[in-house]
Design an enzyme around this catalytic site. Structure first.
Site, mmCIF file in Angstrom:
data_model
loop_
_atom_site.group_PDB
_atom_site.id
_atom_site.type_symbol
_atom_site.label_atom_id
_atom_site.label_comp_id
_atom_site.label_asym_id
_atom_site.label_seq_id
_atom_site.Cartn_x
_atom_site.Cartn_y
_atom_site.Cartn_z
ATOM 1 N N CYS A 1 0.816 -1.216 0.000
ATOM 2 C CA CYS A 1 0.000 0.000 0.000
ATOM 3 C C CYS A 1 0.852 1.271 0.000
ATOM 4 C CB CYS A 1 -0.995 0.000 1.152
ATOM 5 S SG CYS A 1 -0.285 -0.095 2.798
ATOM 6 N N HIS B 1 -2.041 1.562 7.309
ATOM 7 C CA HIS B 1 -2.460 1.626 5.918
ATOM 8 C C HIS B 1 -2.104 3.000 5.326
ATOM 9 C CE1 HIS B 1 -4.708 0.725 2.351
ATOM 10 N NE2 HIS B 1 -5.638 1.640 2.579
#
Length: 329
Positions: A88, A164
């Protein structure tokens, strides 16, 4: 660390890592700067800002910040679903680079070819293409921290914090949140020509940060900006072309700009050294050092000394905790 086909490694959230990562993709004209404050001045000093990369501890998020794009705009916005673990960070960086339209940014052949190859794909297949982009994966994995031993991750606590990365970027007069875990880009509203998109995104990020308890440092914000050397050189050229080089105030400004250039050069040299250390495998050195200490009869005395110090620290901490408990009572 060996790289198995298809595996993506965790990389550190660090402006030096991201800046060199972009360079090794073959992209020029940009760098990454860390932001320590959300005040307007912090952003103004970095203009032009092409996008923001936000790292946060993932929590269940039911807030509706905008609408998911499902119309023809998907043909113009590069958005890839996240179909693999640990990628990510690179995905957030590419979401900004591949949606940017600024003369300072030169994508290079690797990213240009990738963008053109999957331009007609849907978000899921874009994500699948990224997961199999061997050149991009190779660069990404080269920034993995070296570990002394391969650990068995099968018993990792599933309740551990998960972090994230997402991106924020203005595209064609709208502000978008690009999060590979969502179904599509999130349209956060229009940005008029008279507005600075950063003034719109700041309160959105602030609201996300308010979700966390006071004192928790569970997020990190970085800006993708034009290479500072390009910006500083333009400022010097502007003074030179104005014919005002000899003026006292211009001389002071030239000194200031050159000082900033030198600082930026030194910072990038430091980045390079730090990344070399990140990538280096120290295990052979450590093993040889331990063998040498063992042969000289120094290993066990050092071990016992370290064990004694650890015991003393635990006892000291216990005394301090007991004292605090007595004081509070």
């Amino acid at each position: 660390m060996s790289e198995s086909a298809g595996n993506w490694c965790l990389i550190e959230s660090d402006p030096g890592v991201f800046t060199e990562l972009i360079r090794e993709f073959g992209c020029e004209g940009v760098q990454v700067e860390e932001l320590w404050s959300l005040d307007a001045e912090s952003f103004a000093n970095l203009e032009p800002v092409h996008g923001l990369i936000f790292l946060f501890k993932w929590v269940e998020d039911n807030d509706q910040r905008g609408s998911v794009v499902k119309d023809s705009r998907l043909n113009k916005i590069f958005f890839a679903k996240q179909v693999i673990s640990n990628a990510c960070a690179t995905q957030a960086i590419l979401s900004i680079l591949l949606n940017s339209n600024h003369p300072d940014i030169k994508l290079g052949s690797t990213l240009t070819d990738f963008k053109e190859f999957c331009s007609s794909f849907d978000p899921y297949n874009k994500g699948l293409t990224l997961s199999n982009a061997s050149e991009i994966r190779k660069v990404h994995n080269s920034f993995a921290r070296q570990t002394l031993f391969e650990l068995d991750t099968s018993n990792i606590n599933k309740d551990e914090d998960v972090f994230h990365f997402i991106g924020y970027i203005p595209i064609d007069g709208h502000l978008y949140e690009l999060d590979g875990l969502k179904e599509g880009p999130i349209d956060l509203g229009p940005v008029t020509p008279s507005q600075n998109w950063l003034d719109i995104v700041r309160p959105i990020i602030e609201k996300r940060m308010e979700k966390y308890s006071e004192g928790e440092v569970l997020f990190n914000l970085m800006a993708l900006v034009s290479d500072r050397q390009l910006i500083y050189q333009r400022e010097l050229d502007k003074i030179k072309n104005s014919g005002a080089e000899g003026a006292d105030d211009s001389q002071s400004e030239i000194i200031r700009i050159k000082s900033l250039m030198e600082y930026d050069i030194a910072k990038k040299k430091r980045y390079k050294i730090e990344n070399i250390r990140r990538k280096h495998n120290y295990l052979p050195f450590i093993v040889e050092l331990l063998k040498m200490l063992g042969e000289q009869g120094q290993l066990m005395p050092l071990y016992e000394k370290a064990k004694q110090r650890a015991l003393e620290r635990r006892q000291q901490n216990s005394k301090q905790q007991n004292k605090m408990a007595v004081d509070e009572s």
